[in-house]
Design an enzyme around this catalytic site. Structure first.
Site, mmCIF file in Angstrom:
data_model
loop_
_atom_site.group_PDB
_atom_site.id
_atom_site.type_symbol
_atom_site.label_atom_id
_atom_site.label_comp_id
_atom_site.label_asym_id
_atom_site.label_seq_id
_atom_site.Cartn_x
_atom_site.Cartn_y
_atom_site.Cartn_z
ATOM 1 N N HIS A 112 -3.726 6.094 3.837
ATOM 2 C CA HIS A 112 -4.470 4.950 3.297
ATOM 3 C C HIS A 112 -3.960 3.631 3.858
ATOM 4 C CE1 HIS A 112 -5.639 2.055 0.066
ATOM 5 N NE2 HIS A 112 -6.711 2.819 -0.044
ATOM 6 N N SER A 151 -11.261 -0.223 -0.912
ATOM 7 C CA SER A 151 -9.997 -0.282 -0.168
ATOM 8 C C SER A 151 -10.232 -0.632 1.287
ATOM 9 C CB SER A 151 -9.274 1.070 -0.233
ATOM 10 O OG SER A 151 -8.490 1.193 -1.388
ATOM 11 N N ASP A 198 0.829 -1.198 0.000
ATOM 12 C CA ASP A 198 0.000 0.000 0.000
ATOM 13 C C ASP A 198 0.870 1.257 0.000
ATOM 14 O OD1 ASP A 198 -2.248 1.886 0.878
ATOM 15 O OD2 ASP A 198 -3.290 -0.027 0.984
#
EC number: 3.4.21.-
Length: 395
Positions: free
Chosen positions: A186, A341, A155
């Site tokens: 994120h 996600s 990621d």
């Protein structure tokens, strides 16, 4: 000029009529300028691969000597059943490379992005939903809680010092820049859902940060492949191949190279969870979501509906909570995000949980998730499963 170079020049000259396919970038895809991924045929030996790289280096040397642009090979991939490399090459060099009989295909190095769409302030609900067949307010789980399982978060990086991880998070690899930090939040959010002490499912699992996305949430396909390759090798070196999970909450246009690389993790014994995408389209057109061997996860809402943004289609294996999900943010504290996600790490966390609780190998975890899941999604989309993630708690 060495013997190997002469040999490869001869072979390439003989194989022009059998040149490998040079794929075009999908319409609208953002690509690395002059960036390519080269994948060798399955029967390419290590010796043949080494000889090929010597030959390519020779071509690159001749290019730079003539004052032409081109950085040459930047990353090399050596999976059990897949060998290849990526780099910056001019068109003539790529044509020469495609003429090598050992090359399977060449494709542009496209940009991959994270699958997050919105941030809002609202209470979490995903953990309780996945542990109760008909919904509920409590998260019910076995005390093993993912102990002894490693979670590779491929990621934007992870804030490994965040209190959510209680010292269980470490830095693994950086394939995109020289900043060993999470520039978007994120990756930290994803890791918190997988293994955070408050927001996580597998609360005792180890988190390994594999950075492949930059501070804009983007990264080249070549770097994603390198991150997968590193994760497999690291798990192998530590005897963790069948006790590891990989989460990739990212995606882009179709890439045969990325799909092939992702499949190598499954073949090695690792569970892989990927996000379906946030464009409300058929995920068969995206990578790595379209790879059949991975666990592709779409996003559900609090009322067991398909999230409006979520991709759908036959490639989807399961739905999981992906709307208004609360998890960790870099620097401490928490934040709410929505997207497929956020759905994928729910599945990754449950896979880690079941590997620890039931002793199943990672390569069988997706099947186990589907066996336990409940057919409760009421508007899944065309040709799409109705099955919602469930951890088997009995509630």
């Amino acid at each position: 000029m060495g013997f190997l170079t002469v040999l490869y020049l001869s072979l390439a000259a003989l194989s022009v009529t059998n040149a490998a396919q040079i794929m075009s970038a999908p319409n609208g895809a953002e690509v690395v300028p002059n960036g390519y991924i080269v994948v060798m045929k399955d029967d390419t030996s290590k010796q043949d691969f080494a000889s090929h790289r010597v030959w390519v280096s020779g071509i690159h040397h001749n290019i730079t000597r003539r004052g032409l642009d081109g950085e040459g090979v930047k990353q090399t991939y050596d999976f059990d059943n897949l060998r290849g490399y990526s780099g910056i090459f001019d068109k003539d060099t790529i044509k020469d490379i495609s003429n090598d009989p050992k090359v399977a295909f060449v494709e542009p190095d496209a940009i991959i992005s994270q699958h997050v769409v919105v941030q809002q302030r609202k209470a979490p609900w995903g953990l309780s939903r996945l542990s109760n067949r008909k919904g509920g307010r409590n998260y019910v789980f076995d005390s093993t809680a993912g102990a002894g399982v490693w979670a590779y978060v491929v990621d934007s990086g992870v804030d490994i010092r965040h209190a959510e991880f209680r010292g269980r998070a470490v830095w693994g690899s950086n394939q995109v820049d020289n900043q060993n930090s999470d520039g978007t939040g994120h990756g930290t959010h994803v890791a918190g859902t997988i293994a955070g002490k408050t927001y996580g499912i597998a609360k005792k699992a180890k988190v390994i940060a594999v950075k492949v996305l930059n501070s804009e949430g983007k990264g080249p396909t070549s770097g994603i492949i390198a991150g997968i390759n590193w994760s497999i090798n690291n798990a192998r070196q530590n005897g963790m191949l069948h006790k590891s999970v990989i989460n990739m909450s990212l995606g882009g246009s179709y890439s045969a190279g990325l799909n092939h690389a992702t499949a190598q993790a499954i073949k090695a014994g690792i569970f892989v969870s990927v996000s379906a995408g946030n464009d409300n389209i058929n995920s068969n057109n995206n990578s790595p979501a379209s790879e059949k061997s991975v666990c592709t996860i779409a996003a559900s809402t609090e009322d067991d509906g398909k999230a409006s943004f979520s991709n759908w289609g036959p490639a989807v294996d399961l739905y999981a909570p992906g709307h208004n999900i609360l998890s960790a943010r870099p620097g401490g504290g928490s934040q709410v995000m929505s997207g497929t996600s956020m759905a994928a790490p729910h599945a990754c966390g449950v896979a880690a949980y079941l590997i620890a609780k039931e002793g199943i190998p990672g390569s069988r975890a997706c099947l186990r998730l589907k066996q336990l899941s409940q057919p409760t999604i009421h508007n899944p989309g065309p040709d799409t499963t109705r099955r919602l993630l469930y951890n088997g708690s009995g509630r």
